[in-house]
Design a protein around this motif. Structure first.
Motif, PDB file in Angstrom:
ATOM      1  N   PRO A 283      39.110 -22.491  -2.424  1.00 56.68           N
ATOM      2  CA  PRO A 283      38.666 -21.738  -1.242  1.00 56.68           C
ATOM      3  C   PRO A 283      38.667 -22.595   0.017  1.00 56.68           C
ATOM      4  O   PRO A 283      38.216 -23.742   0.005  1.00 56.68           O
ATOM      5  N   PHE A 284      39.158 -22.032   1.110  1.00 57.86           N
ATOM      6  CA  PHE A 284      39.194 -22.725   2.396  1.00 57.86           C
ATOM      7  C   PHE A 284      37.791 -23.033   2.910  1.00 57.86           C
ATOM      8  O   PHE A 284      37.575 -24.048   3.565  1.00 57.86           O
ATOM      9  N   GLN A 285      36.847 -22.152   2.618  1.00 56.05           N
ATOM     10  CA  GLN A 285      35.493 -22.338   3.134  1.00 56.05           C
ATOM     11  C   GLN A 285      34.859 -23.615   2.614  1.00 56.05           C
ATOM     12  O   GLN A 285      33.993 -24.197   3.272  1.00 56.05           O
ATOM     13  N   SER A 286      35.289 -24.088   1.460  1.00 61.13           N
ATOM     14  CA  SER A 286      34.713 -25.306   0.894  1.00 61.13           C
ATOM     15  C   SER A 286      35.013 -26.538   1.733  1.00 61.13           C
ATOM     16  O   SER A 286      34.342 -27.552   1.605  1.00 61.13           O
ATOM     17  N   LEU A 287      36.000 -26.445   2.596  1.00 65.91           N
ATOM     18  CA  LEU A 287      36.321 -27.562   3.483  1.00 65.91           C
ATOM     19  C   LEU A 287      35.315 -27.688   4.621  1.00 65.91           C
ATOM     20  O   LEU A 287      35.080 -28.777   5.135  1.00 65.91           O
ATOM     21  N   PHE A 288      34.715 -26.575   5.038  1.00 65.42           N
ATOM     22  CA  PHE A 288      33.867 -26.556   6.233  1.00 65.42           C
ATOM     23  C   PHE A 288      32.381 -26.383   5.951  1.00 65.42           C
ATOM     24  O   PHE A 288      31.556 -26.772   6.775  1.00 65.42           O
ATOM     25  N   VAL A 289      32.031 -25.789   4.831  1.00 60.36           N
ATOM     26  CA  VAL A 289      30.631 -25.448   4.555  1.00 60.36           C
ATOM     27  C   VAL A 289      29.699 -26.662   4.515  1.00 60.36           C
ATOM     28  O   VAL A 289      28.581 -26.575   5.028  1.00 60.36           O
ATOM     29  N   PRO A 290      30.097 -27.818   3.978  1.00 54.46           N
ATOM     30  CA  PRO A 290      29.137 -28.935   3.932  1.00 54.46           C
ATOM     31  C   PRO A 290      28.724 -29.485   5.299  1.00 54.46           C
ATOM     32  O   PRO A 290      27.617 -30.002   5.443  1.00 54.46           O
ATOM     33  N   PHE A 291      29.576 -29.376   6.304  1.00 56.20           N
ATOM     34  CA  PHE A 291      29.280 -29.978   7.600  1.00 56.20           C
ATOM     35  C   PHE A 291      28.030 -29.427   8.276  1.00 56.20           C
ATOM     36  O   PHE A 291      27.220 -30.213   8.793  1.00 56.20           O
ATOM     37  N   PRO A 292      27.823 -28.106   8.320  1.00 59.25           N
ATOM     38  CA  PRO A 292      26.574 -27.633   8.940  1.00 59.25           C
ATOM     39  C   PRO A 292      25.319 -28.131   8.235  1.00 59.25           C
ATOM     40  O   PRO A 292      24.328 -28.480   8.888  1.00 59.25           O
ATOM     41  N   PHE A 293      25.366 -28.205   6.911  1.00 65.19           N
ATOM     42  CA  PHE A 293      24.198 -28.682   6.177  1.00 65.19           C
ATOM     43  C   PHE A 293      23.865 -30.121   6.554  1.00 65.19           C
ATOM     44  O   PHE A 293      22.711 -30.465   6.782  1.00 65.19           O
ATOM     45  N   VAL A 294      24.892 -30.961   6.654  1.00 61.56           N
ATOM     46  CA  VAL A 294      24.676 -32.361   7.026  1.00 61.56           C
ATOM     47  C   VAL A 294      24.186 -32.460   8.464  1.00 61.56           C
ATOM     48  O   VAL A 294      23.221 -33.184   8.760  1.00 61.56           O
ATOM     49  N   CYS A 295      24.836 -31.729   9.362  1.00 57.69           N
ATOM     50  CA  CYS A 295      24.453 -31.806  10.780  1.00 57.69           C
ATOM     51  C   CYS A 295      23.029 -31.324  11.012  1.00 57.69           C
ATOM     52  O   CYS A 295      22.270 -31.952  11.761  1.00 57.69           O
ATOM     53  N   PHE A 296      22.649 -30.227  10.361  1.00 54.18           N
ATOM     54  CA  PHE A 296      21.303 -29.693  10.577  1.00 54.18           C
ATOM     55  C   PHE A 296      20.240 -30.563   9.925  1.00 54.18           C
ATOM     56  O   PHE A 296      19.122 -30.675  10.428  1.00 54.18           O
ATOM     57  N   SER A 297      20.573 -31.210   8.813  1.00 57.59           N
ATOM     58  CA  SER A 297      19.633 -32.155   8.198  1.00 57.59           C
ATOM     59  C   SER A 297      19.420 -33.368   9.097  1.00 57.59           C
ATOM     60  O   SER A 297      18.291 -33.830   9.284  1.00 57.59           O
ATOM     61  N   LEU A 298      20.507 -33.884   9.646  1.00 61.11           N
ATOM     62  CA  LEU A 298      20.397 -35.024  10.556  1.00 61.11           C
ATOM     63  C   LEU A 298      19.691 -34.644  11.857  1.00 61.11           C
ATOM     64  O   LEU A 298      18.984 -35.475  12.446  1.00 61.11           O
ATOM     65  N   ALA A 299      19.870 -33.403  12.305  1.00 59.85           N
ATOM     66  CA  ALA A 299      19.168 -32.951  13.514  1.00 59.85           C
ATOM     67  C   ALA A 299      17.658 -32.967  13.292  1.00 59.85           C
ATOM     68  O   ALA A 299      16.901 -33.330  14.206  1.00 59.85           O
ATOM     69  N   LEU A 300      17.228 -32.599  12.105  1.00 54.00           N
ATOM     70  CA  LEU A 300      15.798 -32.697  11.801  1.00 54.00           C
ATOM     71  C   LEU A 300      15.344 -34.149  11.872  1.00 54.00           C
ATOM     72  O   LEU A 300      14.291 -34.463  12.438  1.00 54.00           O
ATOM     73  N   GLY A 301      16.147 -35.049  11.325  1.00 55.27           N
ATOM     74  CA  GLY A 301      15.802 -36.473  11.374  1.00 55.27           C
ATOM     75  C   GLY A 301      15.740 -37.011  12.789  1.00 55.27           C
ATOM     76  O   GLY A 301      14.825 -37.782  13.135  1.00 55.27           O
ATOM     77  N   THR A 302      16.688 -36.620  13.630  1.00 54.79           N
ATOM     78  CA  THR A 302      16.669 -37.107  15.014  1.00 54.79           C
ATOM     79  C   THR A 302      15.527 -36.468  15.813  1.00 54.79           C
ATOM     80  O   THR A 302      14.998 -37.097  16.729  1.00 54.79           O
ATOM     81  N   ASP A 303      15.150 -35.240  15.466  1.00 55.17           N
ATOM     82  CA  ASP A 303      13.982 -34.632  16.115  1.00 55.17           C
ATOM     83  C   ASP A 303      12.698 -35.381  15.755  1.00 55.17           C
ATOM     84  O   ASP A 303      11.833 -35.598  16.610  1.00 55.17           O
ATOM     85  N   VAL A 304      12.578 -35.772  14.501  1.00 57.57           N
ATOM     86  CA  VAL A 304      11.406 -36.558  14.085  1.00 57.57           C
ATOM     87  C   VAL A 304      11.419 -37.907  14.802  1.00 57.57           C
ATOM     88  O   VAL A 304      10.368 -38.382  15.262  1.00 57.57           O
TER      89      VAL A 304
END
Length: 143
Positions: A13-34
């Motif tokens: 599936p093509f979506q498997s190429l892109f789906v992990p990036f939002p999870f990583v970015c949003f997790s790191l955004a929480l870290g940078t907010d802290v």
């Protein structure tokens, strides 16, 4: 490359190429907010804003790739559940609202609402991952 391996590669599936990036970015955004909450350094606010933007772009690409995968018969066994799709969309909507909150200047752009939205977005992303992994665990790995 023989026909069997080419046919198996076309079922990826093509979506498997892109789906992990939002999870990583949003997790790191929480870290940078802290980090911003603890230090008050505006660099962390900028990092959060860019991570949210990158996650939203990658999430949009993942949705587009997922729509393409809906049309492909070979990816039918690897499609995520309806619950996982809904949670992914909710995660993107929360991240978009969070991005709007982070567009402000200074302390009030992150604390308290930006930090809270980042935490809720992270929690929804964990739920989306949990909802989507159940189906993949039942399938055989394709190499």
């Amino acid at each position: 490359m023989n026909d069997v391996s080419r046919r198996e590669a076309s079922a990826y599936p093509f979506q498997s190429l892109f789906v992990p990036f939002p999870f990583v970015c949003f997790s790191l955004a929480l870290g940078t907010d802290v980090a911003f909450w603890q230090t008050g350094d505006l660099m962390w606010q900028n990092f959060s804003a860019w991570l949210l933007f990158a996650g939203l772009v990658a999430g949009g690409l993942a949705l587009l790739a997922g729509l393409i995968d809906l049309l492909r018969a070979r990816t039918r066994p690897l499609r995520p559940s309806f619950l996982a799709i809904i949670l992914f969309v909710v995660m993107l909507v929360l991240a978009f609202v969070n991005s709007l909150v982070h567009a402000g200047d200074g302390w009030t752009a992150v604390v308290p609402y930006g930090l809270l939205l980042s935490a809720v977005t992270f929690a929804v992303s964990l739920m989306a991952v949990t909802a989507s992994t159940g189906k993949y665990a039942r399938l055989a790995w394709r190499v």
